[in-house]
Design an enzyme around this catalytic site. Sequence first.
Site, PDB file in Angstrom:
ATOM      1  N   THR A 183      32.681  67.812 -12.267  1.00 24.42           N
ATOM      2  CA  THR A 183      33.841  67.905 -11.723  1.00 24.42           C
ATOM      3  C   THR A 183      33.498  67.679  -9.914  1.00 24.42           C
ATOM      4  OG1 THR A 183      33.364  70.487 -11.389  1.00 24.42           O
ATOM      5  CG2 THR A 183      34.729  69.480 -13.474  1.00 24.42           C
ATOM      6  N   ASP A 184      32.578  68.122  -9.677  1.00 24.76           N
ATOM      7  CA  ASP A 184      32.226  68.126  -7.982  1.00 24.76           C
ATOM      8  C   ASP A 184      32.780  66.755  -7.367  1.00 24.76           C
ATOM      9  OD1 ASP A 184      31.587  70.797  -7.441  1.00 24.76           O
ATOM     10  OD2 ASP A 184      29.674  70.270  -8.376  1.00 24.76           O
ATOM     11  N   THR A 199      28.699  69.184 -15.679  1.00 25.99           N
ATOM     12  CA  THR A 199      28.508  70.332 -16.465  1.00 25.99           C
ATOM     13  C   THR A 199      28.711  70.561 -17.996  1.00 25.99           C
ATOM     14  OG1 THR A 199      29.249  71.644 -14.573  1.00 25.99           O
ATOM     15  CG2 THR A 199      29.707  72.670 -16.411  1.00 25.99           C
ATOM     16  N   SER A 239      26.937  65.638 -10.976  1.00 24.92           N
ATOM     17  CA  SER A 239      27.793  64.542 -10.441  1.00 24.92           C
ATOM     18  C   SER A 239      27.482  64.731  -8.707  1.00 24.92           C
ATOM     19  CB  SER A 239      29.191  64.691 -10.632  1.00 24.92           C
ATOM     20  OG  SER A 239      29.775  65.608  -9.941  1.00 24.92           O
TER      21      SER A 239
END
Lengths: 164, 164, 164, 164
Positions: free
Chosen positions: D82-83, D11, D53
């Site tokens: 972040t995932d 992101t 990710s």
Amino acid sequence: MSIRIIVTGGTFDKEYNELTGALAFRQTHVPEMLRLGRCRADVVVETLMMIDSLEMTDADRARLIESCRHAREPHVVITHGTDTMVETARALATAAPSGLQKTIVLTGAMVPYAFGSSDGLFNLGSALSFVQALPPGVFIAMNGRCFEWDRVRKNLQTGVFEAS
Amino acid sequence: MSIRIIVTGGTFDKEYNELTGALAFRQTHVPEMLRLGRCRADVVVETLMMIDSLEMTDADRARLIESCRHAREPHVVITHGTDTMVETARALATAAPSGLQKTIVLTGAMVPYAFGSSDGLFNLGSALSFVQALPPGVFIAMNGRCFEWDRVRKNLQTGVFEAS
Amino acid sequence: MSIRIIVTGGTFDKEYNELTGALAFRQTHVPEMLRLGRCRADVVVETLMMIDSLEMTDADRARLIESCRHAREPHVVITHGTDTMVETARALATAAPSGLQKTIVLTGAMVPYAFGSSDGLFNLGSALSFVQALPPGVFIAMNGRCFEWDRVRKNLQTGVFEAS
Amino acid sequence: MSIRIIVTGGTFDKEYNELTGALAFRQTHVPEMLRLGRCRADVVVETLMMIDSLEMTDADRARLIESCRHAREPHVVITHGTDTMVETARALATAAPSGLQKTIVLTGAMVPYAFGSSDGLFNLGSALSFVQALPPGVFIAMNGRCFEWDRVRKNLQTGVFEAS
């Protein structure tokens, strides 16, 4: 429909000097603002001076009048400090018996463009539009409104340009 | 000189949804943009819909025509997605035999206002100015230029609005 | 792991006053910055003073030492003007024979947060991190580096904090 | 104290594509962010990949482990979506019987840096600080907090990284 933007400085273009902690002029932000606005109008930018409008002299105004007179473009936007914008508008309007035969719009900002909270981009978009749509004459465009040069004043208490 | 701003959504108002990672609509940014521009024009904001202009139906356009028709203000700015802005302008212009008797200016943005690099504030300042200065009719104001509704197209290769 | 942020003003928090055209203090931007950073650390913000660090007196520093001494949090971040940051760090470090038994990190900004081009958010993220990871002592965190209070100076020519 | 920043996308680095209206990767914003933060730490930036990710494969993670292993710098910051950040942290921590003998801090952003409302600059300042102050190991630094790789999870309902 080509437009000349004449830069004179003013709050619009002030920057923060990291070493001195004071506000000062370096280069104009107008080209960067035109890029951000993805401006497709036919525009020429001329940096005539970079000064605080409180320091603008009669000689400076005479140079500005000459720049407007000699501009080949029929539409001129002038970026200017707000403190003496009305005075400069009057000087431009009374410069020639028959006027300068151009549409001239002065604009500026309440907060420097380099600050996130500036009204500068809004005002530049506004001035570039009024200058294309209005007949010959001298106008001040600030914060979404447009005034003829002899019907406007800056309210010193509120900082707002208003009809006089 | 009062102006109605009718919000329909479009790129202008898209936001990043932190949970899904997708672009989506929440509330319009127009009031915040007017504050940033320190807009002193007499403006009313009406959020009619918040949609992607590719999803705008004939029924949506009929609602928009009705909003324009019933607006008490003689000047109307419509924020709209760029993909079908020309189509909506045509629908507005052909809505009544004698036109809507108002000056209507559609505008939008290439990049969402919530992105730092948006042209939205510039375009909003521009549209609010053209709408005050132009005669009745339907226009598209994007990136410093203004076109009559039947003399403009969006170039799909470049994303730029140009004379047709 | 709770942290107290003590605000003293400095460039960090300066704003542009639209009426006077000068830089001045109003409220601290630290809470807004913590929201922007979506800060999830356990943080308390205390606005002790809002002054230019060149105007900070011995009495002001005594008040700051007392605030640090009485803070219940073991970690303290102080936002401070850069001009006398080193002097205040020394006052804090020499305030008690055995030190204040806390990890204290001073930080600031080269450019006001309210300017788009500020280093403030980066520095705040940095200071909040060093303060959690370092042992008791007094430190200065600026622009990605962290110095012990007695091994740093501000280079007046370049404006940069460097090892001394 | 030199630091390698390995960019993987996420992101953090997503941008708005004006033509398609979708979010996409171009170049990393990390160098621009370091300039904005006026970062004076000794930093090398390596763009290893630019991907979401969720699309990171085992082969991608193997390349990342190799980059960390061969880095000459003892401190490594990895920007990452972040995932799957926790999954990559685990892969790094378990890559070698005795670990990679480096301090490795993964970070990212809830909102793209190119959006005005991004937490990216705060997180980058934070990660660059934790990486200098912590002992060898693999950590995740997000929104002012730092977690060991095996004591953190991303709460999918709230989007927040929390102790597990």
